[in-house]
Scaffold this active site. Structure first.
Site, PDB file in Angstrom:
ATOM      1  N   ARG A 195       0.840  -1.194   0.000  1.00 52.92           N
ATOM      2  CA  ARG A 195       0.000   0.000   0.000  1.00 52.92           C
ATOM      3  C   ARG A 195       0.872   1.239   0.000  1.00 52.92           C
ATOM      4  O   ARG A 195       1.888   1.297   0.688  1.00 52.92           O
ATOM      5  CB  ARG A 195      -0.891   0.032   1.249  1.00 52.92           C
ATOM      6  CG  ARG A 195      -1.793   1.252   1.330  1.00 52.92           C
ATOM      7  CD  ARG A 195      -2.535   1.317   2.649  1.00 52.92           C
ATOM      8  NE  ARG A 195      -1.641   1.392   3.805  1.00 52.92           N
ATOM      9  CZ  ARG A 195      -1.033   2.491   4.230  1.00 52.92           C
ATOM     10  NH1 ARG A 195      -1.199   3.633   3.583  1.00 52.92           N
ATOM     11  NH2 ARG A 195      -0.261   2.457   5.282  1.00 52.92           N
ATOM     12  N   VAL A 196       0.473   2.222  -0.806  1.00 57.56           N
ATOM     13  CA  VAL A 196       1.091   3.541  -0.770  1.00 57.56           C
ATOM     14  C   VAL A 196      -0.013   4.554  -0.491  1.00 57.56           C
ATOM     15  O   VAL A 196      -1.138   4.408  -0.958  1.00 57.56           O
ATOM     16  CB  VAL A 196       1.873   3.877  -2.059  1.00 57.56           C
ATOM     17  CG1 VAL A 196       3.120   3.010  -2.168  1.00 57.56           C
ATOM     18  CG2 VAL A 196       1.016   3.712  -3.296  1.00 57.56           C
ATOM     19  N   SER A 197       0.322   5.583   0.279  1.00 53.85           N
ATOM     20  CA  SER A 197      -0.684   6.525   0.759  1.00 53.85           C
ATOM     21  C   SER A 197      -1.163   7.524  -0.281  1.00 53.85           C
ATOM     22  O   SER A 197      -2.270   8.024  -0.191  1.00 53.85           O
ATOM     23  CB  SER A 197      -0.144   7.287   1.970  1.00 53.85           C
ATOM     24  OG  SER A 197       0.150   6.381   3.004  1.00 53.85           O
ATOM     25  N   THR A 198      -0.311   7.835  -1.251  1.00 50.34           N
ATOM     26  CA  THR A 198      -0.710   8.796  -2.278  1.00 50.34           C
ATOM     27  C   THR A 198      -0.572   8.165  -3.655  1.00 50.34           C
ATOM     28  O   THR A 198       0.252   7.273  -3.862  1.00 50.34           O
ATOM     29  CB  THR A 198       0.143  10.080  -2.236  1.00 50.34           C
ATOM     30  OG1 THR A 198       1.477   9.776  -2.649  1.00 50.34           O
ATOM     31  CG2 THR A 198       0.160  10.697  -0.842  1.00 50.34           C
ATOM     32  N   GLN A 233       2.948   8.104  -5.190  1.00 48.49           N
ATOM     33  CA  GLN A 233       3.980   7.195  -4.694  1.00 48.49           C
ATOM     34  C   GLN A 233       4.023   5.920  -5.527  1.00 48.49           C
ATOM     35  O   GLN A 233       3.044   5.539  -6.168  1.00 48.49           O
ATOM     36  CB  GLN A 233       3.723   6.848  -3.228  1.00 48.49           C
ATOM     37  CG  GLN A 233       3.940   8.019  -2.298  1.00 48.49           C
ATOM     38  CD  GLN A 233       3.577   7.673  -0.868  1.00 48.49           C
ATOM     39  OE1 GLN A 233       2.528   7.079  -0.613  1.00 48.49           O
ATOM     40  NE2 GLN A 233       4.430   8.064   0.071  1.00 48.49           N
TER      41      GLN A 233
END
Length: 79
Positions: free
Chosen positions: A7-10, A13
């Site tokens: 998972r990446v927050s943005t 990314q």
């Protein structure tokens, strides 16, 4: 079987480092589920939902770091 989750927050990314680490641990690339641009605090994460649904009894669920799986409330907030 091993199941991977990244998972990446943005959306800006790149998740490829996490995916590559999971593949190096022996997880088939098609068994790595990814969420882009989604906070760990969100309860609706399609990639995580798909990973959980793909897992069967005896499978191993893998993440590169625990904070990719969840963000406990209050621990990572600015004060």
């Amino acid at each position: 079987m091993k199941i991977g989750y990244a998972r990446v927050s943005t959306a800006a990314q790149d998740s490829s480092i996490q995916v590559d680490l999971l593949v190096k641990e022996g997880i088939d690339r098609d068994r790595v589920y990814v969420d882009h641009g989604i906070s760990g605090r969100q309860t609706h994460r399609p990639g995580l939902d798909n990973a959980i649904n793909a897992a069967r009894e005896g499978d191993v669920f893998c993440v590169t770091k625990l904070d990719r799986l969840s963000r406990p409330p209050g621990i990572f907030t600015k004060r």
